[in-house]
Design an enzyme around this catalytic site. Sequence first.
Site, PDB file in Angstrom:
ATOM      1  N   HIS A  99       2.204   3.230   3.775  1.00  0.00           N
ATOM      2  CA  HIS A  99       3.116   4.223   4.339  1.00  0.00           C
ATOM      3  C   HIS A  99       2.814   5.611   3.788  1.00  0.00           C
ATOM      4  O   HIS A  99       2.190   5.773   2.747  1.00  0.00           O
ATOM      5  CB  HIS A  99       4.574   3.870   4.008  1.00  0.00           C
ATOM      6  CG  HIS A  99       4.845   3.889   2.539  1.00  0.00           C
ATOM      7  ND1 HIS A  99       4.463   2.866   1.702  1.00  0.00           N
ATOM      8  CD2 HIS A  99       5.432   4.821   1.754  1.00  0.00           C
ATOM      9  CE1 HIS A  99       4.796   3.171   0.458  1.00  0.00           C
ATOM     10  NE2 HIS A  99       5.379   4.350   0.457  1.00  0.00           N
ATOM     11  N   ASP A 101       5.316   8.869   2.761  1.00  0.00           N
ATOM     12  CA  ASP A 101       6.735   8.976   2.430  1.00  0.00           C
ATOM     13  C   ASP A 101       7.549   9.701   3.492  1.00  0.00           C
ATOM     14  O   ASP A 101       7.203  10.794   3.937  1.00  0.00           O
ATOM     15  CB  ASP A 101       6.909   9.710   1.087  1.00  0.00           C
ATOM     16  CG  ASP A 101       6.522   8.852  -0.107  1.00  0.00           C
ATOM     17  OD1 ASP A 101       6.572   7.608   0.007  1.00  0.00           O
ATOM     18  OD2 ASP A 101       6.171   9.426  -1.154  1.00  0.00           O
ATOM     19  N   HIS A 259      -0.013   5.251   0.956  1.00  0.00           N
ATOM     20  CA  HIS A 259      -0.143   4.489  -0.285  1.00  0.00           C
ATOM     21  C   HIS A 259       0.548   3.134  -0.168  1.00  0.00           C
ATOM     22  O   HIS A 259       1.322   2.890   0.764  1.00  0.00           O
ATOM     23  CB  HIS A 259       0.387   5.275  -1.495  1.00  0.00           C
ATOM     24  CG  HIS A 259       1.801   5.734  -1.366  1.00  0.00           C
ATOM     25  ND1 HIS A 259       2.164   6.814  -0.589  1.00  0.00           N
ATOM     26  CD2 HIS A 259       2.953   5.271  -1.910  1.00  0.00           C
ATOM     27  CE1 HIS A 259       3.471   7.007  -0.661  1.00  0.00           C
ATOM     28  NE2 HIS A 259       3.978   6.069  -1.446  1.00  0.00           N
ATOM     29  N   ARG A 274      10.464   8.838  -8.566  1.00  0.00           N
ATOM     30  CA  ARG A 274       9.759   9.692  -7.618  1.00  0.00           C
ATOM     31  C   ARG A 274      10.559  10.956  -7.300  1.00  0.00           C
ATOM     32  O   ARG A 274      11.779  10.901  -7.113  1.00  0.00           O
ATOM     33  CB  ARG A 274       9.508   8.939  -6.300  1.00  0.00           C
ATOM     34  CG  ARG A 274       8.617   9.681  -5.315  1.00  0.00           C
ATOM     35  CD  ARG A 274       8.609   8.996  -3.964  1.00  0.00           C
ATOM     36  NE  ARG A 274       9.787   9.329  -3.167  1.00  0.00           N
ATOM     37  CZ  ARG A 274      10.123   8.717  -2.022  1.00  0.00           C
ATOM     38  NH1 ARG A 274       9.385   7.713  -1.575  1.00  0.00           N
ATOM     39  NH2 ARG A 274      11.198   9.082  -1.353  1.00  0.00           N
TER      40      ARG A 274
END
Length: 303
Positions: A99, A101, A259, A274
Amino acid sequence: MTAQLSVTVHKLGAGIGARIDGVRLGGDLPEEVVAEVRAALLANKVVFFSGQQQLDDAGQLAFARLLGQPTLAHPTVKGEEHANVLAIDSEQGKANSWHTDVTFVDRVPAISILRAIELPPYGGNTVWANTARAYDELPAALKALVDRLWAVHTNLYDYAGHVDSTRIGGVDVKEEAYREEFESSRYETEHPVVRVHPETGERALLLGHFVKRIVGLSSAESRAVFELLQNRVTHLENTVRWQWSDGDVAVWDNRATQHYGVADYDDQRRRLHRITIAGDVPVSVEGVASTTIVGDAAHFSAL
């Protein structure tokens, strides 16, 4: 005062990835060091810093602000003590899906910063892929096709809340609670399959697991085209794999990467924090911007 060492960039592969040494991350980095980090990021798509045990959430956030304006942690999921920090926690699910983000909103984050908090004794690596290089290596005939394709992205599920139904007894209560929170507001956005990078001018494939369908194609055709392009993105020579250690920080260009968190650590705990940096609305090769279908992400990130 913290002395800055000489900044050195070590490439990890021909197509993607670099390790940066000589930088102690925080909010007090000189402008010239920030410029070097940004240049390395744009060139290598994902950069890694080791030995950053001095960082806490506040320090990670201060560093993030040097790269741009932090978003809220997530459009629907609440952050930690700092509203900009999202916990990527194996107790809420495992991030084992390719995906980019938050592509289900119109204002896709520009940069993501991930810091190791608690690591399993084995496994739990993360793999990144260069979506600009994947586009660049497409045959001319495929480029002609994908340059004009659009795809609908939706928050059907989020990688941080991807349910691990293989556990004994089925879905974990924490995973289910996270999923309910994630789906508390619905988002759908129509993005170009090929976006133009606002800083480098590169063309990059905008896909990943939030894609619901390719506009104008049947379900079977959408799936076939999606898988064809995704296979190009995740070709091994187009990826870099990072084995996490205590004190590691990864920073990636969310406009030119996908990623995948490898779920090979059994029932061990894995937790990372994150922070994402606000980005713009993607624009197609013809200069047309993405369009919101459902949901308003203005609270998540200003344009």
